[in-house]
Design a protein around this motif. Structure first.
Motif, mmCIF file in Angstrom:
data_model
loop_
_atom_site.group_PDB
_atom_site.id
_atom_site.type_symbol
_atom_site.label_atom_id
_atom_site.label_comp_id
_atom_site.label_asym_id
_atom_site.label_seq_id
_atom_site.Cartn_x
_atom_site.Cartn_y
_atom_site.Cartn_z
ATOM 1 N N ALA A 1 18.978 68.519 29.244
ATOM 2 C CA ALA A 1 19.546 67.181 29.207
ATOM 3 C C ALA A 1 19.556 66.641 27.782
ATOM 4 N N ILE A 2 18.457 66.853 27.050
ATOM 5 C CA ILE A 2 18.402 66.352 25.672
ATOM 6 C C ILE A 2 19.422 67.082 24.801
ATOM 7 N N GLU B 1 22.221 68.459 25.640
ATOM 8 C CA GLU B 1 23.605 68.048 25.921
ATOM 9 C C GLU B 1 23.947 66.793 25.130
ATOM 10 N N ARG B 2 22.978 65.868 25.047
ATOM 11 C CA ARG B 2 23.198 64.640 24.279
ATOM 12 C C ARG B 2 23.311 64.933 22.780
ATOM 13 N N ARG C 1 24.508 67.278 21.184
ATOM 14 C CA ARG C 1 25.696 67.943 20.664
ATOM 15 C C ARG C 1 26.544 66.978 19.842
ATOM 16 N N TYR C 2 26.420 65.674 20.144
ATOM 17 C CA TYR C 2 27.243 64.704 19.429
ATOM 18 C C TYR C 2 26.506 64.070 18.260
#
Lengths: 204, 226
Positions: free
Chosen positions: A165-166, A168-169, A171-172
């Motif tokens: 989850a972390i 995925e965040r 990536r931006y």
């Protein structure tokens, strides 16, 4: 009962396989790029863990320990085969994973497809063998072994889903190039490990 | 007589690859930096982090892994034509497990205190992905001698990271190196304190993370490897 619940909580949070012992790090870092795959791997690990650790307990108690073979013949009471533990444990795990793979493929193809390559890879996931070895070292009994393996599996599941989850965040996020990917994942795992340290000392 | 026999060995040498040819040296040296098992291939991290609180167990672990990697590579490479592909994982695991059992028994016999400290991690060399990974990627497709070198190279590359992390953790965490005091007493008297974080598990992750950062800024071609 309370003692078992305590063991479960301890295995999930306080002595989390990932954050306290770093077991299964390879797949933990490699498969945590997306929540969905991380979720699948986590479930598969719980399943294999709960299946193989009690099996290994039986192998250890009725085949390997000193005096374990006395049920065959009293003359074998002094035989101590514990040095064969590694070979037998890993064979049990490899065999169990193979059987699980075939059963899952036969009866629930949908699950099989979603797990894909992760199922066979679990054989070489250190957390599985590690749990069996901890079971041997700490001399748990059968019920404790079952509870401990469930706790370890849930701990792995929790850790990998959280990291995915972390990531995925992240990536931006604008991170220095050499630090992207592996380096950052390591540091984040360290920070999460520190957070998990705060569970230490919890007793029910 | 001498004139007749002299040319023969030269021809033989040309046919046979020398023991330390350029290619073999590369096989041996690459895992130290460009193809490091831990920071580039992301293999074998589990044990790398857990045994690095002090330098001594880290050194022993590195030796154990190097031994197992080199000899399992050698054995699998010798057997590579007779192993059926379908059961190769089991065969590999049995070979590795046998070697690891040897290491474990030797440690128990001669260095019991270290063996206790390493606890389950000696056994976990079996599932150390470095060894399986090198068997799959190298030993199954190469001759025994280069495979042996590859095993040694990867074992040493792994050991290098282990020792770097362990040195940082031991010096900063307990002020010692290999058990000897290196931070002088007068520093403690002035109010210096050991960094308790370094003894805890997360410190290993921070150090490896920073190492990877440093290595990738130094060696630009490794950026975006994984």
């Amino acid at each position: 009962m309370e003692h078992l619940l305590n063991l479960l909580i301890k295995a999930i949070f306080v002595e989390n396989v990932i954050f306290a012992f770093f077991l299964g790090m390879c797949s933990f870092l490699a498969v945590s790029k997306k929540i969905k795959t991380a979720f699948g791997l986590g479930l598969a690990v719980i399943f294999v863990m709960v299946l193989t650790t009690p099996l290994n307990y039986l192998v250890l108690t009725y085949l390997l320990k000193e005096g374990a073979l006395s049920w065959i013949h009293p003359a074998l009471a002094k035989v101590d085969l514990t040095f064969l533990a590694f070979i037998l444990f890993i064979s049990v795990i490899a065999g169990a994973v193979q059987i699980v793979e075939m059963v899952v493929e036969k009866f629930t193809p949908a699950l099989y497809n979603s797990l894909g390559i992760f199922l066979p890879l679990i054989t070489v996931n250190c957390s599985i063998l590690g749990t069996s070895l901890f079971m041997q070292e700490r001399e748990y009994n059968f019920v404790e072994t079952a509870v401990f393996s469930l706790g370890s599996g849930i701990g792995f599941f929790l850790a990998i889903v959280l990291l995915a989850a972390i990531r995925e965040r992240l990536r931006y996020a604008n991170v220095p190039e050499p630090l992207q990917g592996l380096g950052l994942a390591m540091i984040i795992t360290g920070l999460m490990g520190m957070a998990f340290l705060s569970f230490s000392g919890i007793q029910l | 007589m001498a004139v007749e026999t002299a040319p023969a060995p030269v021809i033989e040498k040309q046919k046979k690859e020398p023991l330390f040819s350029k290619k073999n040296i590369r096989t041996l040296r690459d895992p130290l930096d460009d193809n490091n098992p831990i920071t580039v291939q992301v293999l074998g991290i589990c044990s790398a982090l857990a045994v690095t609180v002090q330098v001594k167990p880290a050194l022993i672990m590195a030796l154990g892994v190097t031994f197992v990697a080199a000899f399992s590579n050698l054995i699998i490479s010798l057997l590579r034509h007779s192993i059926p592909t379908r059961v190769r994982i089991i065969v590999q695991l049995i070979v590795i497990a046998t070697l690891v059992t040897i290491v474990d028994q030797v440690l128990r016999a001669y260095m019991f205190d270290v063996s206790k400290k390493l606890s389950v991690f000696v056994g976990l060399i079996i599932t150390n992905c470095i060894i399986m990974g090198r068997l799959e990627a190298f030993a199954l497709a190469n001759k025994p001698w280069p495979s042996f070198l590859d095993g040694i190279g990867n074992g040493v590359g792994y050991g290098l990271i282990l020792v770097v992390v362990a040195v940082f953790r031991e010096v900063l965490g307990s002020g010692t190196l290999l058990g000897y005091q290196v931070i002088p007493q007068w520093l403690y008297d002035m109010g210096y304190e050991n960094n308790g974080l370094m003894v805890l598990p997360p410190a290993a992750l921070f150090i490896i993370g920073l190492y990877i950062w440093a290595q990738r800024s130094w060696n630009k071609k490794l950026v975006n490897v994984s």
